[in-house]
Scaffold this motif. Structure first.
Motif, PDB file in Angstrom:
ATOM      1  N   LEU A  67     112.224  34.401  89.062  1.00  0.00           N
ATOM      2  CA  LEU A  67     113.640  34.181  90.759  1.00  0.00           C
ATOM      3  C   LEU A  67     113.470  35.118  91.614  1.00  0.00           C
ATOM      4  O   LEU A  67     113.932  34.258  92.443  1.00  0.00           O
ATOM      5  CB  LEU A  67     113.988  34.491  89.281  1.00  0.00           C
ATOM      6  CG  LEU A  67     114.958  34.387  88.271  1.00  0.00           C
ATOM      7  CD1 LEU A  67     115.812  35.407  86.939  1.00  0.00           C
ATOM      8  CD2 LEU A  67     115.509  32.854  88.965  1.00  0.00           C
ATOM      9  N   THR A  68     112.845  35.478  92.556  1.00  0.00           N
ATOM     10  CA  THR A  68     113.254  35.902  93.182  1.00  0.00           C
ATOM     11  C   THR A  68     111.523  35.537  93.697  1.00  0.00           C
ATOM     12  O   THR A  68     112.444  34.777  95.667  1.00  0.00           O
ATOM     13  CB  THR A  68     112.319  37.839  93.183  1.00  0.00           C
ATOM     14  OG1 THR A  68     113.248  38.742  92.134  1.00  0.00           O
ATOM     15  CG2 THR A  68     112.653  38.546  94.561  1.00  0.00           C
TER      16      THR A  68
ATOM     17  N   ILE B 277     120.594  35.898  91.230  1.00  0.00           N
ATOM     18  CA  ILE B 277     119.075  36.697  90.494  1.00  0.00           C
ATOM     19  C   ILE B 277     119.869  37.191  88.895  1.00  0.00           C
ATOM     20  O   ILE B 277     119.675  37.344  87.599  1.00  0.00           O
ATOM     21  CB  ILE B 277     118.250  37.879  91.222  1.00  0.00           C
ATOM     22  CG1 ILE B 277     117.363  36.290  91.937  1.00  0.00           C
ATOM     23  CG2 ILE B 277     117.292  37.869  90.270  1.00  0.00           C
ATOM     24  CD1 ILE B 277     116.660  37.267  93.442  1.00  0.00           C
TER      25      ILE B 277
ATOM     26  N   PRO C 289     109.102  41.628  96.289  1.00  0.00           N
ATOM     27  CA  PRO C 289     109.738  41.979  94.691  1.00  0.00           C
ATOM     28  C   PRO C 289     111.622  42.004  95.315  1.00  0.00           C
ATOM     29  O   PRO C 289     112.148  41.736  94.298  1.00  0.00           O
ATOM     30  CB  PRO C 289     109.370  43.175  94.245  1.00  0.00           C
ATOM     31  CG  PRO C 289     108.802  43.983  95.943  1.00  0.00           C
ATOM     32  CD  PRO C 289     107.679  43.015  96.613  1.00  0.00           C
TER      33      PRO C 289
ATOM     34  N   GLU D 147     106.255  28.927  88.433  1.00  0.00           N
ATOM     35  CA  GLU D 147     105.560  30.343  89.142  1.00  0.00           C
ATOM     36  C   GLU D 147     105.005  29.276  90.082  1.00  0.00           C
ATOM     37  O   GLU D 147     104.150  28.179  89.655  1.00  0.00           O
ATOM     38  CB  GLU D 147     104.502  30.657  88.128  1.00  0.00           C
ATOM     39  CG  GLU D 147     105.785  31.469  87.305  1.00  0.00           C
ATOM     40  CD  GLU D 147     105.347  33.575  86.670  1.00  0.00           C
ATOM     41  OE1 GLU D 147     104.065  33.235  86.969  1.00  0.00           O
ATOM     42  OE2 GLU D 147     104.820  33.572  85.637  1.00  0.00           O
TER      43      GLU D 147
ATOM     44  N   SER E 292     102.376  40.898  89.023  1.00  0.00           N
ATOM     45  CA  SER E 292     103.161  41.070  89.456  1.00  0.00           C
ATOM     46  C   SER E 292     104.979  40.588  89.960  1.00  0.00           C
ATOM     47  O   SER E 292     105.562  41.844  90.590  1.00  0.00           O
ATOM     48  CB  SER E 292     103.012  42.263  89.543  1.00  0.00           C
ATOM     49  OG  SER E 292     102.599  41.927  91.011  1.00  0.00           O
ATOM     50  N   THR E 293     104.590  39.507  90.028  1.00  0.00           N
ATOM     51  CA  THR E 293     105.743  38.710  90.843  1.00  0.00           C
ATOM     52  C   THR E 293     107.062  38.287  89.864  1.00  0.00           C
ATOM     53  O   THR E 293     106.739  37.909  89.058  1.00  0.00           O
ATOM     54  CB  THR E 293     104.678  37.770  91.556  1.00  0.00           C
ATOM     55  OG1 THR E 293     104.816  38.574  92.586  1.00  0.00           O
ATOM     56  CG2 THR E 293     107.137  37.243  93.218  1.00  0.00           C
ATOM     57  N   ASP E 294     107.975  39.021  90.409  1.00  0.00           N
ATOM     58  CA  ASP E 294     109.136  37.964  89.941  1.00  0.00           C
ATOM     59  C   ASP E 294     109.566  37.139  90.006  1.00  0.00           C
ATOM     60  O   ASP E 294     109.551  36.147  91.417  1.00  0.00           O
ATOM     61  CB  ASP E 294     110.197  38.557  89.368  1.00  0.00           C
ATOM     62  CG  ASP E 294     111.458  38.224  89.177  1.00  0.00           C
ATOM     63  OD1 ASP E 294     111.911  36.964  88.070  1.00  0.00           O
ATOM     64  OD2 ASP E 294     112.893  39.039  89.198  1.00  0.00           O
TER      65      ASP E 294
ATOM     66  N   GLY F 126     112.963  29.464  89.445  1.00  0.00           N
ATOM     67  CA  GLY F 126     112.980  30.332  89.040  1.00  0.00           C
ATOM     68  C   GLY F 126     111.986  30.035  87.524  1.00  0.00           C
ATOM     69  O   GLY F 126     111.546  30.790  86.680  1.00  0.00           O
TER      70      GLY F 126
ATOM     71  N   ARG G 267     120.027  36.624  84.683  1.00  0.00           N
ATOM     72  CA  ARG G 267     119.076  36.971  84.194  1.00  0.00           C
ATOM     73  C   ARG G 267     119.821  37.480  82.784  1.00  0.00           C
ATOM     74  O   ARG G 267     120.618  37.887  81.526  1.00  0.00           O
ATOM     75  CB  ARG G 267     118.761  38.495  85.141  1.00  0.00           C
ATOM     76  CG  ARG G 267     117.769  38.120  85.074  1.00  0.00           C
ATOM     77  CD  ARG G 267     117.336  39.725  86.643  1.00  0.00           C
ATOM     78  NE  ARG G 267     115.844  39.266  86.947  1.00  0.00           N
ATOM     79  CZ  ARG G 267     115.033  39.982  88.075  1.00  0.00           C
ATOM     80  NH1 ARG G 267     115.769  40.795  88.416  1.00  0.00           N
ATOM     81  NH2 ARG G 267     114.625  39.495  88.553  1.00  0.00           N
TER      82      ARG G 267
END
Length: 482
Positions: free
Chosen positions: A11-12, A85, A74, A51, A7-9, A48, A89
């Protein structure tokens, strides 16, 4: 601990690692050495593009002196990181890729103000792209496709019929006309309160405040068919059907059809409606006005509701028209082969109905308190029709017509009418071309000044909800939320 990617982005997470690394004065090579990976691998994580596995995540947290869970926060670590970010995107979107422009790398030398400007521009471009509605041609095509879809199922949606009856049972509706009190109870069951206001945004029929659980309605019904109960039920339907913002005009039209269907199914529940209609059919005394009076609804709602049930439950093919006084068809449905006028793309809206049809002949009747009945011989066969007139919010007259093939007229009150007309449309000689003697008399001797139809030049309404003024709506919500 949640595994990275669940559930983790990325990029962040990557920007958080970079932020903590630079905050501690570590180079990429130093952090790579501390975690046992190459600097190139770590660079991919920070950007990013990769992972980190659970082991690397734990090693990074230990090397940076933070709990492993904090790397999964998040929220971007800084405003600058959030802008970077957002820019990345935006530049990776299909819309930007279609432009063929180079990507701007948010390096350290790029001023934060420049990042703000770039992200703002991308946001506005995205907003305009999402707000852009279909062209008139696309909208007409979407409407035609929806009409054809509904014709294929005989204008009957069982799932919405069942939903309406389930909600009515939950609200303990005892039968008969649906009361405003019961509608309010149905809203309360959804956590919503109905509030009547006299300053509703002009571009809306209702506004739902999801944050505070309120449905704002006008103080009185809208002439032409939009009663307060129907408006409230339509607003509730959006929530019951879990609608999200329309992605295009076709989606908008589908949602509008679904909420209208649900509202009609609540106002005229299928089970008691069929009891009335089947009894009337057995007595050969079907009439739209009886359905209207039994449930306390408008003539148009009763006529439209009949189309939902006629073919599916009564084995009677029907057609329905709403026609303006100048003969323009604004709403139509048919599964009886009557053959509406249509353009090359199959769209019927805006087409002119034959002057001989009951939908237009009714305007010349003096007695407008009862339904007008007529048989019409057409190239597609003979049809019996029942028509009634009304007025819209601007005071302009319109007619509502329900018709069936001749063989099915036996089930309806008014079948004994002696009024009969003959239509040869689409032949122009039927009603569009003037008689030869009048054409010879006046051609070249007259100069009519045409009425300007503003809709011809008007752009199609824009916005995720076409035609809605967002600024006005948000100001309204803020004003009433206090």
């Amino acid at each position: 601990m949640t595994a990275p990617g669940a559930s983790t982005d990325p990029l962040t997470l990557g920007r958080r690692v970079r932020h903590l690394r630079t905050q501690r004065g570590l180079t990429l090579d130093q952090l790579a050495a501390d975690t046992g990976v190459s600097a190139s691998q770590l660079s991919l994580v920070e950007n990013g593009h990769r992972e980190p596995k659970l082991g690397l995540l734990s090693a990074l947290a230990a090397a940076l002196g933070v709990p492993a869970g904090s790397l999964l926060d998040p929220e971007p670590p800084t405003r600058r990181a959030a802008l970077e970010i957002a820019l990345e995107r935006a530049q990776s979107s299909p819309a930007y890729a279609r432009l063929g422009l180079p990507a701007v790398r948010p390096s350290k030398t790029l001023p934060t103000e420049a990042l703000e400007a770039l992200v703002g521009l991308h946001g506005e471009l995205r907003r305009r792209d999402e707000a852009a509605s279909a062209t008139p041609e696309e909208a007409r095509r979407a409407n035609t496709e929806l009409r054809q879809t509904m014709r294929a199922v005989h204008n009957h949606l069982p799932e919405l019929e069942e939903l309406a009856e389930r909600q009515l049972r939950a609200a303990k509706h005892a039968g008969g006309p649906l009361t405003h009190r019961t509608v309010a109870r149905m809203a309360a069951d959804l956590g919503l309160t109905i509030i009547h206001v006299d300053d509703l945004p002009h571009s809306t029929r209702t506004v739902t405040d999801l944050e505070n659980g309120r449905i704002y309605l006008p103080p009185v019904s809208i002439p032409g068919g939009h009663g307060l109960r129907s408006l409230a039920l339509q607003a509730m339907a959006h929530q019951l059907l879990k609608h999200s913002a329309p992605v295009d005009y076709a989606d908008f039209l589908r949602q509008r059809m679904e909420i209208n269907y649900y509202a009609s199914a609540c106002l005229v529940p299928r089970t008691p409606a069929l009891e009335l209609l089947r009894s009337a059919k057995a007595a050969k005394d079907l009439a739209v006005e009886d359905l209207r009076d039994a449930f306390g609804i408008t003539h148009e709602t009763a006529a439209w509701r009949l189309t939902n049930l006629a073919m599916h439950d009564l084995d009677i093919p029907v057609h329905f028209l709403r026609v303006t006084e100048d003969g323009s068809l604004t709403k139509g449905y048919e599964d009886d082969g009557v053959g509406f006028p249509a353009d090359a793309g199959g769209a019927v809206e805006g087409q002119y109905v034959c002057r001989r049809w009951a939908a237009r002949a009714v305007f010349s009747q003096r007695d407008r308190t009862t339904e007008f009945h007529q048989y019409t011989d057409t190239p597609a066969g003979t049809f019996w029709c029942s028509a009634q007139t009304g007025r819209d919010a601007t005071g302009k007259r319109f007619s509502i017509t329900v018709g069936v093939p001749y063989v099915h007229a036996k089930w309806f009150r008014g079948r004994d009418t002696q009024v009969r007309a003959r239509s040869t449309c689409p032949e122009e000689a039927c009603c569009r071309r003037p008689p030869t003697e009048l054409a010879d008399r006046w051609e070249g001797r007259s100069w009519p000044s045409a009425t300007m139809h503003a809709h011809v030049l008007a752009p199609l309404p824009t916005g995720a909800f076409p035609g809605v003024d967002d600024a006005e709506v948000y100001d309204f919500l803020e004003r009433h939320a206090r």
